[in-house]
Design a protein around this motif. Structure first.
Motif, short mmCIF file in Angstrom:
data_model
loop_
_atom_site.label_atom_id
_atom_site.label_comp_id
_atom_site.label_asym_id
_atom_site.label_seq_id
_atom_site.Cartn_x
_atom_site.Cartn_y
_atom_site.Cartn_z
N GLY A 154 39.40 -57.67 43.52
CA GLY A 154 40.85 -57.88 43.44
C GLY A 154 41.20 -59.35 43.26
O GLY A 154 42.04 -59.71 42.43
N GLN A 155 40.52 -60.21 44.02
CA GLN A 155 40.78 -61.65 43.88
C GLN A 155 40.31 -62.15 42.50
O GLN A 155 40.87 -63.10 41.96
N GLY A 156 39.29 -61.52 41.96
CA GLY A 156 38.76 -61.92 40.66
C GLY A 156 39.73 -61.75 39.51
O GLY A 156 39.55 -62.35 38.44
N THR A 157 40.79 -60.94 39.73
CA THR A 157 41.80 -60.79 38.67
C THR A 157 42.53 -62.11 38.40
O THR A 157 43.15 -62.26 37.35
N VAL A 158 42.48 -63.05 39.34
CA VAL A 158 43.04 -64.38 39.11
C VAL A 158 42.34 -65.03 37.91
O VAL A 158 42.97 -65.60 37.01
N ALA A 159 41.01 -64.93 37.87
CA ALA A 159 40.24 -65.51 36.76
C ALA A 159 40.52 -64.79 35.46
O ALA A 159 40.61 -65.43 34.39
N MET A 160 40.68 -63.49 35.51
CA MET A 160 40.99 -62.71 34.32
C MET A 160 42.28 -63.22 33.68
O MET A 160 42.37 -63.39 32.46
#
Length: 504
Positions: A154-160
């Motif tokens: 979920g936090q990785g969507t920041v990078a996306m």
């Protein structure tokens, strides 16, 4: 590993409640540093923090049976608000265990979003233990703040979003690190698609659990954790997060409290928004990286991770930001105790602005003055001020990096206590909550006379005290045992030159 995380990130369910936040140019900071600085504005999320992403994604993956049982978590605040809002959105009962030191703003945020806030313990480990106890007793599903693959995704969507919003090359992305969920998610996605982009974690120098773990080659528990940046006050990096970080995070930079405060001001100057200390870590890290490596013309992204700060903490931030920007020097100067001495000193300062001046008569010969002077890191650095005064015959002591001077002495200059014998000076840091000062005094006990005391509430998670105790030489071992029993972080400042000059 990376492919699995990328698939989880691409299929994460975060946008039912989370926002796609802007990647905003920091124009003034970019011009000053000679690089293109972009801020990922996670402070604009509905809970004013990126934490809603991981929390919602985790809850959205639960089965119907797990949702019916309800969820519990332990958090110092931002994850707590994320779980509360996610649970409300999905119709799930949520119990949030928070340390008593959690800023009131975050406690209110949990309750306003439908979560039940349970205050337990003085620090995160105690809150965590209580939440796990509730899992055993009540059967709740535990939602980890960072150490869970669904939370990391979920936090990785920041990078996306970052890679979609900025089409050109990115030289480095700077990420605040607490337990490691955000940096692990960003590193997994970025390194899979653009391995040439550096992913740099940023931690407070007194809460550097990832840096220590990387140096030791294994997860390590910090003996003590600084409380100023409460959003990242974590003693040990997560297990899942460390497996990603040890492979894909390029380096970790640590920054001081003063540097964090300066970064809060930098972000305010460019965005007119106020971040919490943890939220400003990335910008503090960018500034240190640029100064250290002398990079120019690069694209550097900083994650502005949150804005949940108690308003009354801002006085402390403002007080320390100029020091962190190296635009103020704190010095002790000895001048003759005679008419015209202060005027001569001001003439020696020249056109520099005096920001603070503290003085109390001590003897008929010499006067020690506590002075704040405006400086500039490039045009008029602190070293130039010190050299100038010394060349003009003024004995000068630089106190700019002296915590006792900055936290306490500047508020206490009032004269020496010549009748006080056997004085030991101790500086303490302890968890702040209602009744904390009384509890501290109660633990200190009545064995030794308190000859000096200063406490100032900064609206922060930590209380700061300096105390003078009259302890005979033969009772020093007893003092050491008493301090060990109290259990608070402390420093012996008896030989601190600022104390000796102004109060000893």
């Amino acid at each position: 590993m990376l492919e699995n995380y990328v698939k989880k990130i691409l299929t994460s369910r975060v946008y039912d409640v989370a926002e796609e936040t802007p990647l905003q140019p920091a124009r003034q900071l970019s011009e000053r540093l000679g690089n293109q600085i972009l801020l990922k504005r996670e402070d604009l999320q509905p809970v004013f923090s990126f934490k809603i992403r991981g929390a919602y994604n985790k809850l959205a993956q639960l089965s119907a049976e797990e949702r019916a049982r309800g969820v519990v978590t332990a958090s110092a605040g931002n994850h707590a608000q994320g779980v509360a809002l996610a649970a409300k959105q999905l119709g799930v009962k949520a119990i949030i265990v928070m340390p008593r030191t959690t800023p009131e703003l975050k406690v209110q945020g949990v309750r306003a979003r439908g979560g039940k806030a349970v205050l337990h313990g003085d620090a995160f480990p105690e809150a965590l233990a209580h939440s796990l106890k509730l899992v055993e007793e009540k059967g709740y599903v535990y939602i980890h703040p960072y150490d869970d693959p669904d939370v990391i995704a979920g936090q990785g969507t920041v990078a996306m979003e970052i890679l979609r919003q900025h089409q050109g090359p990115i030289d480095a992305i700077f990420v605040p690190v607490g337990g490691g969920g955000l940096v692990a998610g960003i590193a997994a996605y970025v390194k899979y698609l653009h391995p040439e982009t550096r992913v740099i974690g940023v931690e407070p120098d007194d809460s550097n659990c990832l840096q220590v773990a990387l140096a030791n080659g294994e997860r390590t528990v910090l003996e003590q954790v600084g409380l100023f940046a409460d959003g990242v006050a974590v003693a040990q990096i997560g297990e899942h997060t460390f497996e990603v970080c040890r492979r894909y995070v390029d380096e970790v930079i640590t920054v001081s409290t003063d540097e964090i405060c300066a970064a809060i001001k930098d972000i305010y100057d460019d965005t007119r928004s106020i971040t919490e200390p943890a939220g400003a870590l990335a910008v503090a890290g960018i500034k240190k990286y640029v100064e250290r490596d002398g990079v120019q013309g690069q694209v550097l992204v900083g994650i502005d991770s949150g804005a949940n700060i108690n308003f009354d903490r801002l006085r402390h931030v403002a007080e320390r930001s100029e020091l962190g920007e190296r635009r103020e020097a704190i010095i002790a100067v000895t001048i003759a105790e005679q008419p015209g001495s202060f005027k001569a000193f001001c003439e020696a300062i020249g056109k520099r602005q005096i920001t603070e001046f503290n003085y109390r008569y001590h003897s008929g010969k010499e006067a020690s003055i506590f002075v704040g002077v405006q400086t500039h890191p490039e045009n008029d650095p602190r070293e130039a001020l010190l050299d100038s005064l010394r060349q003009q015959g003024f004995p000068v002591l630089d106190l700019t990096d002296n915590e006792l001077a900055k936290l306490h002495i500047r508020h206490m200059v009032g004269g020496h206590a010549s009748q006080v014998n056997d004085e030991r000076v101790l500086r303490f840091e302890f968890p702040e909550r209602p009744g904390a000062l009384f509890n501290f005094l109660n633990k200190l006990g009545g064995r030794w006379n308190i000859s000096m005391f200063h406490y100032r509430n900064h609206g922060a998670a930590d209380g700061r005290v300096v105390a003078g105790l009259q302890v005979p030489e033969d009772e020093l071992p007893l003092l050491a045992a008493a301090l060990e029993k109290i259990g608070y972080r402390y420093w012996d400042e008896t030989d601190n030159p600022a104390y000796k000059l102004f109060l000893g």
